[in-house]
Design an enzyme around this catalytic site. Structure first.
Site, PDB file in Angstrom:
ATOM      1  N   GLU A 436     -48.918  47.873  87.987  1.00 54.01           N
ATOM      2  CA  GLU A 436     -47.048  47.589  89.359  1.00 54.01           C
ATOM      3  C   GLU A 436     -47.488  49.189  88.584  1.00 54.01           C
ATOM      4  OE1 GLU A 436     -44.812  46.237  90.740  1.00 54.01           O
ATOM      5  OE2 GLU A 436     -46.233  43.838  90.695  1.00 54.01           O
ATOM      6  N   LEU A 437     -48.275  50.416  88.438  1.00 53.91           N
ATOM      7  CA  LEU A 437     -47.079  51.817  88.170  1.00 53.91           C
ATOM      8  C   LEU A 437     -47.278  52.307  89.579  1.00 53.91           C
ATOM      9  CD1 LEU A 437     -46.952  53.900  86.816  1.00 53.91           C
ATOM     10  CD2 LEU A 437     -49.720  54.782  86.520  1.00 53.91           C
TER      11      LEU A 437
END
Length: 565
Positions: A436-437
């Site tokens: 999850e960037l």
């Protein structure tokens, strides 16, 4: 851990420390320490970790109450922080923290956890808090370090505290590019033989990458995707620019079954089938979420064997519905920060049971831990390493660890700090996936810099095996336009979008054309891993009958062609 990761961790950048900032960190007296909090009792006790005494904080009425000392951080500098703490009572989701209150020269404050140790119990005795913190680059007037326990103000001990500035270990873009060249590319050798009538200088070899093998993905909103929102532009962008995806919310238990017995997997399944038809691999997120506010009320009403049975049935049914469609599953999401199921069942090892259930339900799917504040910040990095090691040792099917990388609002990713934290987590000997960037900045050019720095640091670490963004469109991103690559109804590209796609599709893809040397019979290219075509061009025209395809992996690959009229 692979030998490459070990060499990178040990030999590439040696960390040095200098200059103790704390006074009387051994707590042999109360000297230099402030008893922070009205009515709190502060004393030294012989129930120590080291030396002769430790600090005891009792009578606390707020979580932030504890020993405090003013020190001075230099903007942008990194500090190694360590202490030992012990609590005297148990409470669900109990943590102990080394905190900081930074006062900036403009009068503003920033409160932040330097290190956190979660799920602490009185029976644990002294637990070690350790981490590396990088101070904000904004001008700093004063720094106040303090210790706390949360969420309830129980009595605790602290001993053997230390804060030292860390020097050396500075990572450059050149360092990252070197790792990228070594880890993400391999040699391609094209051996060319020619008929006697062929002039070698008239022969050109083009090595063209058609598809990358490294996973670059995104979270996908099933409702928007299935509705073909924005005239299909949302869906088309995903199909064109990503090779992996993860349902943003449509596989989470509260979405699948908001009321007991009212299940709906169809939105997720429709999306997954279409994504796979476009060659996009999909990971599952998530089977169980242990933060209390993400547990449905009807589940919270359960307990004991009934709760165990319902959870097991949910995992088995969900993995049956998605059998053969998913590559990964996040099993117990953010279990480092939340332990609702373990607490409800009075079973601290229930997280291991969840992995066993999932692994038995589908042994072919890779099972993940997934958590935050472990790379974008370092408050929980060492705690996460310890959890990963424990779950791995239990032999319950853990395949990899997922690291959420949600960088703060207007916080520039620090490539040196990212490297240090990934090094720490690589100590578990498991692959790391960035699950999850996102970054945040109102200025899209600054946002572009932030994304580039984060992506280079993550792609430039050998333990990282995949990177997924947590969205890209301002109208379908949990953090809105400040984190987006594209915006508006027409998905207009921002500067951040241009920068990210330039990395994905230009800088980190291979397309090279070389003229055959007059005195040689070989063209060599170092290419990124993926699917390739080799084109032979003679006197400006491709000889299409000589075109070859292959997949480049971690080893060198050779191709032979014979050119004749």
């Amino acid at each position: 851990m692979t030998s490459t990761v070990r060499l990178w961790s040990v030999a590439c950048l040696v960390m040095l420390t200098s200059g103790e900032l704390l006074q009387n960190g051994g707590f042999e007296s109360l000297d230099h320490w402030i008893c922070w909090g009205a009515g709190m009792q502060c004393e030294v006790t012989t129930y120590k970790h080291g030396g002769s005494h430790a600090f005891k904080a009792s009578g606390r009425t707020a979580s932030w109450m504890g020993p405090s000392q003013n020190i001075q951080f230099v903007p942008g500098h990194s500090y190694r922080v360590s202490a030992w703490m012990k609590v005297f009572a148990d409470h669900p989701d109990q943590s102990v923290d080394i905190m900081v209150d930074i006062t900036f020269t403009d009068g503003s404050h920033q409160y932040e956890a330097l290190v956190t140790h979660y799920n602490v119990k009185a029976s644990d005795g002294y637990v070690h808090l350790f981490g590396v913190y990088t101070a904000p680059t904004k001008p700093i007037q004063n720094t106040r370090l303090y210790f706390q326990s949360a969420p309830v103000p129980i009595d605790f001990l602290v001993d053997d505290a230390s804060v030292t500035e860390e020097t050396g270990g500075h990572v450059t873009i050149a360092d990252l590019n070197h790792v990228i060249d070594q880890q993400r590319k391999s040699d391609i050798h094209v051996h060319v033989s020619t008929a006697s009538v062929i002039t070698k200088g008239d022969v050109k070899i083009r090595v063209l990458q058609k598809k990358k093998s490294f996973p670059f993905g995104t979270a996908v909103n099933a409702g928007r995707y299935n509705a073909n929102l924005a005239g299909g532009k949302y869906r088309d962008f995903i199909h064109k620019h990503y090779n992996w995806a993860v349902p943003e919310g449509s596989l989470k238990w509260p979405f699948v079954e908001p009321q007991r017995g009212q299940q709906n997997y169809q939105p997720a399944l429709d999306m997954i089938h279409r994504l796979r038809s476009h060659g996009i691999k999909v990971r599952g997120h998530n089977l169980v979420w242990s933060l209390p506010h993400f547990v449905q009320n009807w589940v919270k009403a359960l307990s004991g064997n009934e709760l165990r049975t319902v959870v097991k049935q949910h995992i088995q049914q969900t993995m049956s519905k998605t059998h053969g469609l998913l590559e990964h599953w996040d099993v117990n999401n953010e279990n480092l920060h939340g332990t609702w199921f373990q607490d409800r069942l009075h079973d601290p090892d229930y997280d291991l049971e969840l992995f066993r259930i999932a692994h038995q339900a589908d042994p072919n799917v890779k099972l993940f831990l997934n958590d935050f504040n472990v790379v974008a910040s370092g408050a929980s990095t060492n705690d996460y390493l310890e959890q990963a090691q424990q779950v791995k040792k239990a032999g319950v099917g853990l395949s990899a660890i997922g690291v959420q990388c949600h960088f703060g609002d207007e916080v520039e990713p620090d490539i040196s700090a990212i490297k240090r934290r990934l090094d720490t987590l690589a100590g578990a000997g498991l692959p790391i996936w960035v699950t999850e960037l996102d970054v945040m900045s109102a200025d899209e050019n600054r946002r572009a810099d932030f994304y580039e720095h984060a992506l280079r640091a993550l792609y430039g670490h050998p333990a990282v095996e995949g990177i997924l963004m947590w969205g890209f469109w301002d109208q379908s991103h949990w953090r809105g336009e400040k984190a987006a690559l594209v915006k508006g109804d027409n998905l207009q590209m921002t500067a951040a979008g241009h920068r990210v796609l330039d990395l994905y599709e230009n800088q980190w893809m291979t397309d090279e054309t070389h003229t055959l040397p007059h005195s040689g019979n070989q063209v060599s290219v170092r290419g990124f891993h993926g699917d390739y075509e080799v084109h032979v061009i003679y006197q400006g025209t491709e000889l299409s009958s000589l075109r070859q395809t292959f997949t480049l992996g971690k080893g060198p690959h050779s191709v032979s062609v014979h050119v004749q009229k």
